[in-house]
Design a protein around this motif. Structure first.
Motif, mmCIF file in Angstrom:
data_model
loop_
_atom_site.group_PDB
_atom_site.id
_atom_site.type_symbol
_atom_site.label_atom_id
_atom_site.label_comp_id
_atom_site.label_asym_id
_atom_site.label_seq_id
_atom_site.Cartn_x
_atom_site.Cartn_y
_atom_site.Cartn_z
ATOM 1 N N ALA A 101 0.904 -1.197 -0.087
ATOM 2 C CA ALA A 101 0.036 -0.049 -0.152
ATOM 3 C C ALA A 101 0.789 1.281 0.169
ATOM 4 N N THR A 102 2.023 1.250 0.247
ATOM 5 C CA THR A 102 3.106 2.260 0.353
ATOM 6 C C THR A 102 4.298 1.977 -0.485
ATOM 7 N N ALA A 103 4.008 1.274 -1.815
ATOM 8 C CA ALA A 103 5.114 0.992 -2.638
ATOM 9 C C ALA A 103 5.818 2.176 -3.429
ATOM 10 N N PHE A 104 4.698 2.922 -3.757
ATOM 11 C CA PHE A 104 5.196 4.083 -4.574
ATOM 12 C C PHE A 104 5.430 5.315 -3.971
ATOM 13 N N SER A 105 4.754 5.277 -2.583
ATOM 14 C CA SER A 105 4.778 6.479 -1.653
ATOM 15 C C SER A 105 6.035 6.628 -1.222
ATOM 16 N N LYS A 106 6.863 5.343 -0.907
ATOM 17 C CA LYS A 106 7.982 5.431 -0.249
ATOM 18 C C LYS A 106 9.183 5.940 -1.034
ATOM 19 N N GLU A 107 8.960 5.983 -2.344
ATOM 20 C CA GLU A 107 10.012 6.753 -3.163
ATOM 21 C C GLU A 107 10.215 7.971 -2.881
ATOM 22 N N ALA A 108 8.902 8.796 -2.462
ATOM 23 C CA ALA A 108 9.242 10.396 -2.008
ATOM 24 C C ALA A 108 9.820 11.067 -3.273
ATOM 25 N N ASP A 109 11.032 11.528 -2.882
ATOM 26 C CA ASP A 109 11.932 12.674 -3.836
ATOM 27 C C ASP A 109 12.261 11.897 -4.896
ATOM 28 N N ARG A 110 12.576 10.680 -5.292
ATOM 29 C CA ARG A 110 12.766 9.749 -6.174
ATOM 30 C C ARG A 110 11.735 9.454 -7.110
ATOM 31 N N GLN A 124 7.693 -2.337 -13.166
ATOM 32 C CA GLN A 124 8.394 -1.789 -11.653
ATOM 33 C C GLN A 124 7.444 -2.065 -10.678
ATOM 34 N N ALA A 125 6.034 -1.893 -10.719
ATOM 35 C CA ALA A 125 5.037 -2.489 -9.686
ATOM 36 C C ALA A 125 5.101 -3.781 -9.508
ATOM 37 N N MET A 126 5.377 -4.499 -10.377
ATOM 38 C CA MET A 126 5.436 -6.056 -10.024
ATOM 39 C C MET A 126 6.853 -6.419 -9.416
ATOM 40 N N ALA A 127 7.675 -5.502 -9.569
ATOM 41 C CA ALA A 127 9.160 -5.812 -8.892
ATOM 42 C C ALA A 127 8.831 -5.313 -7.347
ATOM 43 N N HIS A 172 -5.834 -8.312 -3.041
ATOM 44 C CA HIS A 172 -5.640 -7.165 -2.116
ATOM 45 C C HIS A 172 -4.370 -6.424 -2.338
ATOM 46 N N ILE A 173 -3.414 -7.169 -2.677
ATOM 47 C CA ILE A 173 -1.881 -6.510 -2.845
ATOM 48 C C ILE A 173 -2.363 -5.690 -4.157
ATOM 49 N N LEU A 174 -2.603 -6.090 -5.204
ATOM 50 C CA LEU A 174 -2.752 -5.314 -6.520
ATOM 51 C C LEU A 174 -3.759 -4.249 -6.337
ATOM 52 N N TRP A 175 -4.709 -4.241 -5.424
ATOM 53 C CA TRP A 175 -5.649 -3.033 -5.170
ATOM 54 C C TRP A 175 -4.864 -2.155 -4.352
ATOM 55 N N SER A 176 -4.395 -2.538 -3.343
ATOM 56 C CA SER A 176 -3.634 -1.602 -2.682
ATOM 57 C C SER A 176 -2.500 -0.934 -3.416
ATOM 58 N N LEU A 177 -1.780 -1.611 -4.062
ATOM 59 C CA LEU A 177 -0.688 -0.827 -5.057
ATOM 60 C C LEU A 177 -1.279 0.032 -5.996
ATOM 61 N N ILE A 179 -4.223 1.806 -5.582
ATOM 62 C CA ILE A 179 -4.795 2.974 -4.736
ATOM 63 C C ILE A 179 -3.358 3.831 -4.415
ATOM 64 N N ASP A 180 -2.252 3.134 -4.045
ATOM 65 C CA ASP A 180 -1.115 4.007 -3.868
ATOM 66 C C ASP A 180 -0.553 4.822 -4.980
ATOM 67 N N PHE A 181 -0.711 3.877 -6.262
ATOM 68 C CA PHE A 181 -0.273 4.487 -7.401
ATOM 69 C C PHE A 181 -1.100 5.784 -7.935
ATOM 70 N N MET A 182 -2.164 5.659 -7.705
ATOM 71 C CA MET A 182 -3.137 6.837 -8.174
ATOM 72 C C MET A 182 -3.178 7.953 -7.347
ATOM 73 N N ASP A 183 -3.037 7.702 -5.968
ATOM 74 C CA ASP A 183 -2.764 8.838 -5.082
ATOM 75 C C ASP A 183 -1.421 8.625 -4.087
ATOM 76 N N PRO A 184 -0.382 8.788 -4.571
ATOM 77 C CA PRO A 184 0.813 8.398 -3.867
ATOM 78 C C PRO A 184 0.944 9.726 -2.686
ATOM 79 N N GLN A 185 1.243 9.145 -1.439
ATOM 80 C CA GLN A 185 1.339 10.197 -0.402
ATOM 81 C C GLN A 185 2.797 10.569 -0.155
ATOM 82 N N PHE A 186 3.331 11.204 -1.163
ATOM 83 C CA PHE A 186 4.626 11.749 -0.696
ATOM 84 C C PHE A 186 4.782 12.566 0.493
#
Length: 187
Positions: A101-110, A124-127, A172-177, A179-186
């Motif tokens: 659920a925080t896979a893309f949000s953890k990237e932050a400045d990157r 990238q999401a699958m990795a 559930h994993i794909l759905w969480s991913l 949601i995080d991809f559509m609205d990342p919380q940087f």
């Protein structure tokens, strides 16, 4: 001739030849998987917390089934025990998907680097969810063995329970991913 002699000033100079390392990954997907593995090793707090959460699943179900198994239950009690196994199993299993659920949000400045990487966002999401999927499938197999050992469920029903747990977990994993991809919380 002068420039050639000026460049090669020594007759027996040691010319280094660089060889490519055999450990390099030529596939972009495998490179991203190894990157995620290195990130897990460096910041292992979230990985260890999800690992502990997942490993409590078979233990909790073993204790539950042994406690209920000591009582003389009828057919309705066996059905309730099975429903409790499914309910508790899904609660613990799905709560361990916080890393997805925080896979893309953890990237932050990157995060801008994800767009310029020479690989599609899908790969990238699958990795990013690769290790979570492998760990959860391993725990599901372990949980299925525990449930089959401590209850009197048939093999076909146990296989059906394993497949349904797996489908719900992957969904559930794909759905969480998503949601995080559509609205990342940087941050």
């Amino acid at each position: 001739i002068y420039f050639k002699m000026a460049i090669n000033s020594y007759e027996f100079s040691n010319k280094r030849k660089y060889k490519m390392s055999k450990l390099t990954l030529n596939k972009p997907f495998l490179s991203f998987v190894s990157k995620e593995f290195k990130l897990l090793r460096r910041s292992s707090g979230s990985f260890i917390s999800s690992l502990i959460t997942l490993l409590t699943l078979p233990i909790v179900l073993y204790v539950l089934n042994n406690m209920i198994g000591r009582f003389n239950v009828q057919e309705t009690g066996e059905t309730i025990k099975l429903a409790a196994n499914v309910f508790l199993g899904l609660i613990v299993l799905l709560s361990a998907n916080s890393s997805s659920a925080t896979a893309f949000s953890k990237e932050a400045d990157r995060a801008y680097l994800l767009k310029v990487a020479p690989i599609s966002i899908k790969k990238q999401a699958m990795a990013k969810i690769f290790f979570n999927l492998i760990l959860s499938v391993f725990v599901l197999i372990l949980t299925s063995i525990v449930i089959a050992y401590t209850t009197n469920i048939s093999g076909i029903n146990m296989l059906f329970m394993f497949i349904s747990f797996s489908i719900i977990n992957v969904g559930h994993i794909l759905w969480s991913l998503e949601i995080d991809f559509m609205d990342p919380q940087f941050k």
